[in-house]
Design a protein around this motif. Sequence first.
Motif, PDB file in Angstrom:
ATOM      1  N   THR A  37       0.822  -1.210   0.000  1.00 31.22           N
ATOM      2  CA  THR A  37       0.000   0.000   0.000  1.00 31.22           C
ATOM      3  C   THR A  37       0.857   1.261   0.000  1.00 31.22           C
ATOM      4  N   ARG A  38       2.170   1.099  -0.046  1.00 28.23           N
ATOM      5  CA  ARG A  38       3.048   2.262  -0.123  1.00 28.23           C
ATOM      6  C   ARG A  38       3.074   2.802  -1.545  1.00 28.23           C
ATOM      7  N   VAL A  39       3.247   4.092  -1.662  1.00 26.03           N
ATOM      8  CA  VAL A  39       3.334   4.726  -2.980  1.00 26.03           C
ATOM      9  C   VAL A  39       4.648   4.324  -3.649  1.00 26.03           C
ATOM     10  N   CYS A  40       4.583   4.081  -4.945  1.00 24.62           N
ATOM     11  CA  CYS A  40       5.752   3.784  -5.773  1.00 24.62           C
ATOM     12  C   CYS A  40       6.410   2.459  -5.384  1.00 24.62           C
ATOM     13  N   GLU A  41       5.622   1.433  -5.281  1.00 24.55           N
ATOM     14  CA  GLU A  41       6.134   0.106  -4.977  1.00 24.55           C
ATOM     15  C   GLU A  41       5.850  -0.844  -6.134  1.00 24.55           C
ATOM     16  N   ALA A  42       6.482  -1.990  -6.122  1.00 27.30           N
ATOM     17  CA  ALA A  42       6.309  -2.985  -7.177  1.00 27.30           C
ATOM     18  C   ALA A  42       4.946  -3.668  -7.057  1.00 27.30           C
ATOM     19  N   PHE A  43       4.397  -4.032  -8.198  1.00 28.63           N
ATOM     20  CA  PHE A  43       3.119  -4.737  -8.287  1.00 28.63           C
ATOM     21  C   PHE A  43       3.348  -5.923  -9.217  1.00 28.63           C
ATOM     22  N   ALA A  44       3.079  -7.126  -8.745  1.00 22.91           N
ATOM     23  CA  ALA A  44       3.313  -8.333  -9.537  1.00 22.91           C
ATOM     24  C   ALA A  44       2.010  -9.090  -9.752  1.00 22.91           C
ATOM     25  N   VAL A  45       1.868  -9.675 -10.941  1.00 25.29           N
ATOM     26  CA  VAL A  45       0.697 -10.478 -11.284  1.00 25.29           C
ATOM     27  C   VAL A  45       1.181 -11.830 -11.789  1.00 25.29           C
ATOM     28  N   VAL A  46       0.621 -12.893 -11.219  1.00 27.44           N
ATOM     29  CA  VAL A  46       0.966 -14.263 -11.580  1.00 27.44           C
ATOM     30  C   VAL A  46      -0.302 -14.958 -12.058  1.00 27.44           C
ATOM     31  N   ALA A  47      -0.207 -15.693 -13.174  1.00 30.53           N
ATOM     32  CA  ALA A  47      -1.324 -16.494 -13.672  1.00 30.53           C
ATOM     33  C   ALA A  47      -1.037 -17.953 -13.342  1.00 30.53           C
TER      34      ALA A  47
END
Length: 89
Positions: A37-47
């Motif tokens: 929830t921090r600003v400017c952090e990594a976001f990952a998506v796994v299928a």
Amino acid sequence: MLRGCIPPIPIIQAQELERVKKALQGRSISIIFDGTTRVCEAFAVVACYIDEESNIRRMLVAMSMIDDQLIGVTTAREIYKIIMVKLGI
């Protein structure tokens, strides 16, 4: 771009995206995402999916930096962009 990482080579990035699209085409998939929830952090998506031999497979389909906090609206927007726009699923 992720801090401290070398930028991806465009042709390799395009080839990998096509490989992911082909692997997921026509499959029932489950999406897992993670971020902070921090600003400017990594976001990952796994299928995740089950292949023809009944093995569970996982593929990292996206990883990016988010300029905003990962709250409901931001998270939904990022997942939509990845799944619908980038992957066309």
